[in-house]
Design a protein around this motif. Structure first.
Motif, PDB file in Angstrom:
ATOM      1  N   ALA A   1      41.028  36.723  37.700  1.00 38.71           N
ATOM      2  CA  ALA A   1      41.966  35.850  38.406  1.00 38.71           C
ATOM      3  C   ALA A   1      43.174  36.659  38.852  1.00 38.71           C
ATOM      4  O   ALA A   1      43.593  37.600  38.176  1.00 38.71           O
ATOM      5  CB  ALA A   1      42.396  34.711  37.491  1.00 38.71           C
ATOM      6  N   GLY A   2      43.714  36.319  40.002  1.00 35.62           N
ATOM      7  CA  GLY A   2      44.900  36.986  40.518  1.00 35.62           C
ATOM      8  C   GLY A   2      44.593  38.125  41.469  1.00 35.62           C
ATOM      9  O   GLY A   2      45.491  38.642  42.131  1.00 35.62           O
ATOM     10  N   LYS A   3      43.331  38.552  41.561  1.00 34.18           N
ATOM     11  CA  LYS A   3      42.941  39.606  42.496  1.00 34.18           C
ATOM     12  C   LYS A   3      42.212  38.964  43.677  1.00 34.18           C
ATOM     13  O   LYS A   3      41.631  37.897  43.539  1.00 34.18           O
ATOM     14  CB  LYS A   3      42.004  40.620  41.817  1.00 34.18           C
ATOM     15  CG  LYS A   3      42.690  41.513  40.815  1.00 34.18           C
ATOM     16  CD  LYS A   3      41.797  42.673  40.437  1.00 34.18           C
ATOM     17  CE  LYS A   3      42.540  43.642  39.531  1.00 34.18           C
ATOM     18  NZ  LYS A   3      41.749  44.833  39.263  1.00 34.18           N
ATOM     19  N   PRO A   4      42.252  39.637  44.847  1.00 31.57           N
ATOM     20  CA  PRO A   4      41.451  39.111  45.958  1.00 31.57           C
ATOM     21  C   PRO A   4      39.980  38.985  45.531  1.00 31.57           C
ATOM     22  O   PRO A   4      39.483  39.802  44.766  1.00 31.57           O
ATOM     23  CB  PRO A   4      41.611  40.169  47.054  1.00 31.57           C
ATOM     24  CG  PRO A   4      42.899  40.860  46.720  1.00 31.57           C
ATOM     25  CD  PRO A   4      42.987  40.837  45.212  1.00 31.57           C
ATOM     26  N   TYR A   5      39.330  37.957  45.992  1.00 29.96           N
ATOM     27  CA  TYR A   5      37.927  37.677  45.665  1.00 29.96           C
ATOM     28  C   TYR A   5      37.728  37.464  44.163  1.00 29.96           C
ATOM     29  O   TYR A   5      36.704  37.831  43.599  1.00 29.96           O
ATOM     30  CB  TYR A   5      37.000  38.782  46.186  1.00 29.96           C
ATOM     31  CG  TYR A   5      36.809  38.749  47.684  1.00 29.96           C
ATOM     32  CD1 TYR A   5      35.782  38.006  48.255  1.00 29.96           C
ATOM     33  CD2 TYR A   5      37.661  39.452  48.525  1.00 29.96           C
ATOM     34  CE1 TYR A   5      35.610  37.970  49.627  1.00 29.96           C
ATOM     35  CE2 TYR A   5      37.490  39.421  49.910  1.00 29.96           C
ATOM     36  CZ  TYR A   5      36.462  38.678  50.450  1.00 29.96           C
ATOM     37  OH  TYR A   5      36.299  38.635  51.809  1.00 29.96           O
ATOM     38  N   ALA A   6      38.706  36.848  43.518  1.00 23.77           N
ATOM     39  CA  ALA A   6      38.585  36.537  42.083  1.00 23.77           C
ATOM     40  C   ALA A   6      37.301  35.739  41.852  1.00 23.77           C
ATOM     41  O   ALA A   6      36.960  34.851  42.624  1.00 23.77           O
ATOM     42  CB  ALA A   6      39.793  35.733  41.622  1.00 23.77           C
ATOM     43  N   GLY A   7      36.582  36.102  40.776  1.00 25.81           N
ATOM     44  CA  GLY A   7      35.341  35.421  40.439  1.00 25.81           C
ATOM     45  C   GLY A   7      34.099  36.044  41.053  1.00 25.81           C
ATOM     46  O   GLY A   7      32.985  35.745  40.639  1.00 25.81           O
ATOM     47  N   TYR A   8      34.268  36.939  42.026  1.00 26.76           N
ATOM     48  CA  TYR A   8      33.120  37.611  42.633  1.00 26.76           C
ATOM     49  C   TYR A   8      32.681  38.769  41.740  1.00 26.76           C
ATOM     50  O   TYR A   8      33.495  39.390  41.062  1.00 26.76           O
ATOM     51  CB  TYR A   8      33.477  38.156  44.021  1.00 26.76           C
ATOM     52  CG  TYR A   8      33.438  37.114  45.111  1.00 26.76           C
ATOM     53  CD1 TYR A   8      32.444  37.137  46.088  1.00 26.76           C
ATOM     54  CD2 TYR A   8      34.403  36.123  45.177  1.00 26.76           C
ATOM     55  CE1 TYR A   8      32.412  36.195  47.095  1.00 26.76           C
ATOM     56  CE2 TYR A   8      34.383  35.167  46.193  1.00 26.76           C
ATOM     57  CZ  TYR A   8      33.383  35.209  47.143  1.00 26.76           C
ATOM     58  OH  TYR A   8      33.359  34.266  48.134  1.00 26.76           O
TER      59      TYR A   8
END
Length: 144
Positions: free
Chosen positions: A36-43
């Protein structure tokens, strides 16, 4: 009079990123989930990170694996280089296949990770998807 040239943001120099494909003898590879908190979180993606100015790409890979997973990559075979333009960044990804490391991967940045043989996790980071077919060609090949 020549036309003015407009440089698009994605035409800027790409960010160099070292990426490691940890590969077990059975062909399974390690994928990590972006926190969470990074671009594309969860990928899901292959682990790695940005190459610092003046840093050797493989040295950057080794540093990132210590920081993210607490393991020491002992060797890596340069595999391919791919450029991808995301909404947030233009990256040049240098992939290494790593079959030798010391330690067991740990979640040092709070990320999930999973050993995959059939790539059952989803969603996959867009730059990762085209590589899966290529990777199948080398996953079970014996190291040289």
């Amino acid at each position: 009079m020549p036309e003015a040239i407009h440089i698009r943001p994605d035409a800027a120099r790409p960010i160099d990123v070292a990426v490691g494909i940890l590969m077990r003898p059975d062909g399974d590879v390690l994928l990590g989930q972006r926190p969470a908190g990074k671009p594309y979180a969860g990928y899901w993606e292959f682990p790695g990170g940005k190459v610092e100015p003046g840093e050797d790409i493989f040295v950057a890979l080794q540093r990132e694996f210590v920081e993210e997973l607490g393991i020491e990559v002992l060797s890596g075979e340069p595999w391919c280089c791919v450029e991808h333009v995301y909404e947030h960044a233009h990256v040049r990804l240098y992939f290494y296949i790593c079959r030798a490391w010391r330690g067991e991967p740990q979640s040092l940045e709070g990320q999930a990770f999973a050993w995959q043989g059939a790539f059952g996790v989803s969603p996959l980071l867009p730059a990762t998807i085209p590589l899966l077919e290529w990777l199948d060609r080398v996953r079970y090949a014996q190291p040289s």
